[in-house]
Design an enzyme around this catalytic site. Structure first.
Site: not given
Length: 275
Positions: A65, A82, A140, A160
């Protein structure tokens, strides 16, 4: 409103499950599997954080991200840091956190295209009670057999990089450009700062605390929001009753009353914990 019980949104995912977690009704056997439950605010302004439960039966894609800076370059309001609090895990469950060794951007792109990227990541064994913080740019992937609570900056921007051959779009240009190419180093955290109060992460984008049950003051400054996420137990805050599997948005300082068996997460924005 000093406190608002947030609405839930169930999100179907191909990697989701038909058997969820206590407090969440299972989808019908012939329905699509549920992968996420989001807690949504009724307020017109977009809150800075988003709280989710994730239920996985397969590995999620390898992804990253953007940071706030990279998001702003692309006309987006914010990036996405996150974290995950693991509630349940199968014996062989794993989470990939960064590359095993430093890599170049060319190597990342090539390995994403030829399928070797999966084997170049550090797949960490996961168990219930574990906590992981994923800073923006971290390469990740959440593995199969997990139930986690995700606290994140409120952004749905995901790049992605690799998807195990599933027929879904990849985002290699942006994903490679924003990637952190170094092995993962977990941020330090204060840990237990008072009886029944543990700081899981302290900034830079938000603070996440874990509390035991009982009564306590929520020392939010006036106008600041916090997200109460009960893992276990019941209680009330600002006249709003809550139970495990729900989420309450709290505005400003309030008194919290929780059952003695309660296990709670509390999130708020900023880089420094409340007093």
């Amino acid at each position: 409103m000093p406190a608002t019980l947030l609405a839930t949104k169930r999100v179907e995912k191909p990697w989701g499950r038909h058997h969820l977690y206590p407090g969440f009704p299972d989808p019908a056997p012939d329905a699509e599997p549920i992968g996420e439950v989001w807690f949504q605010s009724p307020h017109p302004e977009e809150p800075e954080l988003l709280i989710k439960y994730l239920f996985t039966s397969e590995k999620l894609s390898v992804q990253d991200h953007p940071s706030d800076e990279e998001a702003h370059k692309r006309g987006l309001p914010r990036g996405k840091d996150e974290c995950w609090t693991v509630l349940a895990a199968e014996p062989d469950s794993t989470i990939a956190m960064g590359p095993l060794e430093p890599m170049t951007r060319d190597e990342l792109r090539t390995s994403a295209l030829d399928g070797s990227l999966e084997d170049k990541l550090f797949w960490k064994p996961v168990k219930a009670g574990d906590f992981y913080y994923a800073h923006s740019g971290l390469i990740h992937a959440i593995g199969a057999g997990l139930t986690v609570i995700e606290v994140q900056q409120n952004s749905d921007t995901t790049y992605r990089l690799f998807d195990y051959g599933r027929p879904r779009e990849l985002h290699l240009d942006d994903g490679v450009a924003v990637a952190d190419l170094e092995p993962y180093v977990a941020p330090s955290a204060p840990g237990e700062v008072a009886p029944g109060r543990t700081i899981l992460v302290e900034g830079p984008k938000f603070v996440l605390e874990r509390w035991t049950g009982g009564s306590r003051a929520i020392d939010l400054p006036a106008g600041k929001q916090g997200w109460l996420i009960p893992i276990k137990g019941t209680g009330v805050v600002a006249g709003v009753e809550w139970k495990a599997g729900e989420c309450v948005l709290v505005d400003g300082p309030e008194a919290l009353h929780a059952s003695v068996d309660a296990d709670l997460l509390f999130a708020y924005t900023g880089a420094v914990r409340l007093r």
